[in-house]
Design a protein around this motif. Sequence first.
Motif, mmCIF file in Angstrom:
data_model
loop_
_atom_site.group_PDB
_atom_site.id
_atom_site.type_symbol
_atom_site.label_atom_id
_atom_site.label_comp_id
_atom_site.label_asym_id
_atom_site.label_seq_id
_atom_site.Cartn_x
_atom_site.Cartn_y
_atom_site.Cartn_z
ATOM 1 N N GLY A 162 57.845 -57.114 -41.979
ATOM 2 C CA GLY A 162 58.609 -57.362 -40.757
ATOM 3 C C GLY A 162 57.845 -58.219 -39.771
ATOM 4 O O GLY A 162 56.816 -58.828 -40.085
ATOM 5 N N TRP A 163 58.340 -58.238 -38.553
ATOM 6 C CA TRP A 163 57.862 -59.236 -37.600
ATOM 7 C C TRP A 163 56.458 -58.960 -37.087
ATOM 8 O O TRP A 163 55.790 -59.838 -36.561
ATOM 9 N N ILE A 205 70.998 -55.101 -31.887
ATOM 10 C CA ILE A 205 69.814 -55.489 -32.668
ATOM 11 C C ILE A 205 68.550 -55.184 -31.867
ATOM 12 O O ILE A 205 67.620 -54.534 -32.347
ATOM 13 N N LEU A 206 68.556 -55.639 -30.603
ATOM 14 C CA LEU A 206 67.336 -55.494 -29.817
ATOM 15 C C LEU A 206 67.038 -54.020 -29.545
ATOM 16 O O LEU A 206 65.891 -53.592 -29.611
ATOM 17 N N VAL A 263 73.247 -66.303 -30.286
ATOM 18 C CA VAL A 263 73.104 -66.757 -31.675
ATOM 19 C C VAL A 263 71.655 -67.059 -31.999
ATOM 20 O O VAL A 263 71.130 -66.648 -33.040
ATOM 21 N N THR A 264 70.960 -67.752 -31.069
ATOM 22 C CA THR A 264 69.585 -68.129 -31.389
ATOM 23 C C THR A 264 68.651 -66.920 -31.383
ATOM 24 O O THR A 264 67.686 -66.885 -32.147
ATOM 25 N N ILE A 265 68.938 -65.917 -30.539
ATOM 26 C CA ILE A 265 68.114 -64.691 -30.575
ATOM 27 C C ILE A 265 68.239 -64.033 -31.944
ATOM 28 O O ILE A 265 67.242 -63.663 -32.572
ATOM 29 N N THR A 314 66.449 -66.099 -34.632
ATOM 30 C CA THR A 314 64.997 -65.984 -34.557
ATOM 31 C C THR A 314 64.535 -64.611 -35.066
ATOM 32 O O THR A 314 63.519 -64.496 -35.759
ATOM 33 N N TYR A 315 65.309 -63.577 -34.741
ATOM 34 C CA TYR A 315 64.938 -62.231 -35.207
ATOM 35 C C TYR A 315 64.931 -62.174 -36.736
ATOM 36 O O TYR A 315 63.984 -61.673 -37.348
ATOM 37 N N PHE A 316 65.982 -62.715 -37.345
ATOM 38 C CA PHE A 316 66.056 -62.704 -38.822
ATOM 39 C C PHE A 316 64.875 -63.481 -39.415
ATOM 40 O O PHE A 316 64.267 -63.057 -40.390
#
Length: 534
Positions: free
Chosen positions: A239-240, A209-210, A464-466, A469-471
């Motif tokens: 997006g972000w 993902i990253l 999981v938290t990364i 947070t991305y989503f």
Amino acid sequence: YQDKEEVVLWMNTVGPYHNRQETYKYFSLPFCVGSKKSISHYHETLGEALQGVELEFSGLDIKFKDDVMQATYCEIDLDKGRRDAFVYAIKNHYWYQMYIDDLPIWGIVGEADENGEDYYLWTYKKLEIGYNGNRIVDVNLTSEGKVKLVPNTKIQMSYSVKWKKSDVKFEDRFDKYLDPSFFQHRIHWFSIFNSFMMVIFLVGLVSMILMRTLRKDYARYSKEEEMDDMDRDLGDEYGWKQVHGDVFRPSSHPLIFSSLIGSGCQIFAVSLIVIVVAMIEDLYTERGSMLSTAIFVYAATSPVNGYFGGSLYARQGGRRWIKQMFIGAFLIPAMVCGTAFFINFIAIYYHASRAIPFGTMVAVCCICFFVILPLNLVGTILGRNLSGQPNFPCRVNAVPRPIPEKKWFMEPAVIVCLGGILPFGSIFIEMYFIFTSFWAYKIYYVYGFMMLVLVILCIVTVCVTIVCTYFLLNAEDYRWQWTSFLSAASTAIYVYMYSFYYYFFKTKMYGLFQTSFYFGYMAVFSTALGIMCG
């Protein structure tokens, strides 16, 4: 010991076999005491007082390397009330625990015949004590002498002591209490291996993902910078990058949020240190030493709590830092003490030995106010001064951006619920072993496993938290702080649900005291685990 030196047989507690925590003083049953009276007093530690250890002298005359043939040490005058007490104890499978030279010995009170009409009491304690040089290394108890309980008779209690040479080293004398076939079972190894596979998969997913997605995003954003302004206004930006002006906005309720983060860092530090100490020192060889160590380490790591909580609160622009420090310092102690206080009422009502004495309560309160609070203050001041300045890479907009509509599975509530599943999956087999050693009669000693599981849990939670947070940021929702905290903390809900399954299918507990003890302390354990993960 020197030859012929006095060896003390301490009586600890008696209680139903299926309810490990429901224990009573040994002499709350109408047993009789031996003739020997004079005895040096026993001083208990803080951990023992909290765990309900109540050592009382049995009155048996035992001397080092001095055999005793079967001898009567006292007799019980069995009236109706006493008989009823014994019958009740035998019906509920009561058994008692004794100590010789800190080695535990267990014995059963009595037994009923097949049709449950007649009840028998074991009256003869046959002790076999192994010695190596001048140390006691092994104790075995055989209960003999079945006597039928008939009202208005006298029952004679007797004992014998046999000393025999043993080859067991003094350091290894606890090994016979450990259960390698249970703790080092194939399942245990497989579960660790399984969790490792999950870790590799997750780390791969996150790095993909990253690397790939962010690279694509960067390419898209840099291409847009070459357009002129007219095209960009018509362009479909999403997006972000859209939320860059809001992503560093302080979270809602920053005071509670930073207190929780600080407490979580402290719980993590405590878990790490206690597991390392337990790996080096065999903490299971002493009564209550695990609990004493944990309390001591918790008090000593208070600056960690203050540092992380205080600095985060300062970065979020919080003003009431003294209030934050108090809440951070007393969040976990208040939760634990509050639960203990309620369960203590039930324990007092039951006259159980688990009822915490007033002196011990005062001692724990003193630790909170005179150790934990000052150290927390030190940590908070350090945190505010060293890393309390906000150093965000982009400015926060004056006006919050409206959050667009998004698909149902991108809602924070759904992300939070799904986030806890993977961390729980990586630890739940270890949970079974830890629960069994706490609620049943196994001694947990494989702290290497526990260390591995803690490391795996950390990696899984981080990954999981990364992803969560991305989503969330991709859906142009900038409320990421609580979502990232809670998506990991929801592990606690799954652990608590698992504890219900464990209670109904793996144990045979019954009665108000044991049930409230179980669910009360399981709630504390789950909450602490959740805060740590978050």
